[in-house]
Design a protein around this motif. Structure first.
Motif, short mmCIF file in Angstrom:
data_model
loop_
_atom_site.label_atom_id
_atom_site.label_comp_id
_atom_site.label_asym_id
_atom_site.label_seq_id
_atom_site.Cartn_x
_atom_site.Cartn_y
_atom_site.Cartn_z
N PRO A 120 -21.95 -103.98 -104.02
CA PRO A 120 -21.17 -105.23 -103.89
C PRO A 120 -21.40 -106.25 -105.00
CG PRO A 120 -22.05 -104.58 -101.75
CD PRO A 120 -22.64 -103.64 -102.76
N SER A 141 -18.39 -101.85 -99.74
CA SER A 141 -18.08 -103.11 -99.07
C SER A 141 -19.17 -103.50 -98.07
CB SER A 141 -16.71 -103.01 -98.39
OG SER A 141 -16.56 -101.78 -97.74
N TYR A 151 -18.43 -105.61 -92.81
CA TYR A 151 -17.64 -105.66 -94.04
C TYR A 151 -17.88 -106.98 -94.79
CZ TYR A 151 -13.43 -105.59 -96.99
OH TYR A 151 -12.57 -105.61 -98.05
N ILE A 152 -18.15 -106.88 -96.09
CA ILE A 152 -18.34 -108.09 -96.92
C ILE A 152 -16.95 -108.56 -97.37
CG2 ILE A 152 -19.35 -109.01 -99.06
CD1 ILE A 152 -21.57 -106.85 -98.75
N PRO A 153 -16.50 -109.74 -96.91
CA PRO A 153 -15.10 -110.16 -97.13
C PRO A 153 -14.65 -110.18 -98.59
CG PRO A 153 -16.17 -111.61 -95.54
CD PRO A 153 -17.25 -110.71 -96.09
N SER A 154 -15.56 -110.53 -99.52
CA SER A 154 -15.14 -110.63 -100.92
C SER A 154 -14.76 -109.26 -101.51
CB SER A 154 -16.27 -111.25 -101.76
OG SER A 154 -17.47 -110.53 -101.56
N SER A 155 -15.05 -108.18 -100.79
CA SER A 155 -14.70 -106.84 -101.28
C SER A 155 -13.18 -106.70 -101.45
CB SER A 155 -15.17 -105.76 -100.31
OG SER A 155 -16.50 -105.97 -99.94
N THR A 156 -12.41 -107.36 -100.62
CA THR A 156 -10.95 -107.23 -100.68
C THR A 156 -10.43 -107.69 -102.05
OG1 THR A 156 -10.96 -107.75 -98.34
CG2 THR A 156 -8.82 -107.77 -99.42
N GLU A 157 -10.96 -108.81 -102.51
CA GLU A 157 -10.53 -109.35 -103.79
C GLU A 157 -11.00 -108.43 -104.94
OE1 GLU A 157 -10.73 -111.50 -107.41
OE2 GLU A 157 -12.56 -111.22 -106.24
N ARG A 158 -12.17 -107.82 -104.77
CA ARG A 158 -12.65 -106.87 -105.79
C ARG A 158 -11.73 -105.64 -105.88
NH1 ARG A 158 -17.75 -106.40 -107.72
NH2 ARG A 158 -18.38 -104.36 -106.94
N ARG A 161 -8.64 -106.65 -107.71
CA ARG A 161 -8.90 -106.81 -109.15
C ARG A 161 -9.03 -105.45 -109.83
NH1 ARG A 161 -13.82 -109.14 -110.72
NH2 ARG A 161 -14.17 -109.74 -108.56
N ASN A 186 -9.46 -104.28 -90.17
CA ASN A 186 -9.40 -104.65 -91.61
C ASN A 186 -8.85 -103.52 -92.50
OD1 ASN A 186 -11.59 -102.94 -91.68
ND2 ASN A 186 -13.10 -104.53 -92.11
#
Ligand code: DX5
Ligand code: ZN
Length: 223
Positions: A120, A141, A151-158, A161, A186
């Motif tokens: 992550p 994630s 689930y680590i939420p910032s994974s979606t933005e990764r 990207r 999710n």
């Protein structure tokens, strides 16, 4: 998009492993995800090539990809044994590979499809140069080591990207696998961000519902 499900056996009942894996694959999984941990790179110790070999007749019979996720130091030493045991797709962590290009070549030359995995907190730029050489990027994630984490939420933005990075380079054939904390609630969000291979452990193998019901719930959530 054609989304593939990759049940992780980490939370399966190991006294009934063959039966549970068959149930998951028959219910409609395209991959079987095997989490290999060495007690060094991650604080847990799990599966070796022996189990990959034992499960291979099942994945062969049901035409499922044997997806081996190596969370181990010095993966170059052990990956030939995993490929000989039947791994079709092998993920190595960039954090464990000082000579990543060589390791990726080694996977392909030994007869499997190479994938690179990122923890992550590892920047996406760590895989930028290797992208043309791989078939898949695996975005963790959760912090690797255990099933059943959140689930680590910032994974979606990764994921989004990384998908943009691939599109910009015309590397649209590369799969993005997401691993850790994927549930029915999710699953859709990570697919919309650009993932097309979803690992699910505790969402598939749990006490709350049957394996078949759990696979169907994930599939339904994808719409
Ligand atoms: C974590 C593993 C994952 C994990 C998935 O280190 O790589 O494959 O077991 O399990 P869930 O879906 O329960 O997070
Ligand atoms: Zn995994």
């Amino acid at each position: 998009m054609n989304v593939k499900l990759a049940p992780s056996i980490l939370t399966a009942d190991f006294t009934r492993l063959g039966e549970q894996v068959r149930a998951a694959l028959v219910a409609g999984a395209e991959y079987l995800h095997i989490d290999v941990m060495d007690g060094h790179f991650v604080p847990n110790l799990t599966i070796g090539p022996l189990l990959v070999r034992a499960l291979k007749p099942l994945t062969r019979e049901l035409n499922v990809v044997m997806d081996v996720h190596l969370m181990i130091e010095r993966p170059e030493q052990l990956l030939p044994a995993f490929i000989a045991a039947g791994a079709d797709l092998v993920s190595v962590h960039v954090e464990t590979c000082p000579h990543l290009h060589r390791t990726v070549q080694q996977i392909r030359e030994t007869g499997a499809r190479p994938s690179v995995a990122l923890n992550p907190a590892t920047p996406l730029s760590a895989v930028e140069e290797i992208l043309p050489e791989v078939d898949q990027v695996l975005i963790m994630s959760v912090n690797p080591g255990f099933g059943g984490q959140k689930y680590i939420p910032s994974s979606t933005e990764r994921i989004a990207r990384l998908r943009r990075m691939l599109d910009e380079r015309g590397l649209t054939q590369i799969d993005i696998e997401v691993d850790g904390g994927i549930k029915a609630h999710n699953a859709r969000q990570v697919v919309e961000a650009g993932a097309n291979v979803l690992v699910a452990g505790s969402a598939v193998f749990n006490e709350r519902a049957s394996i078949k019901e759990n696979i169907h719930a994930l599939r339904t959530a994808l719409g």
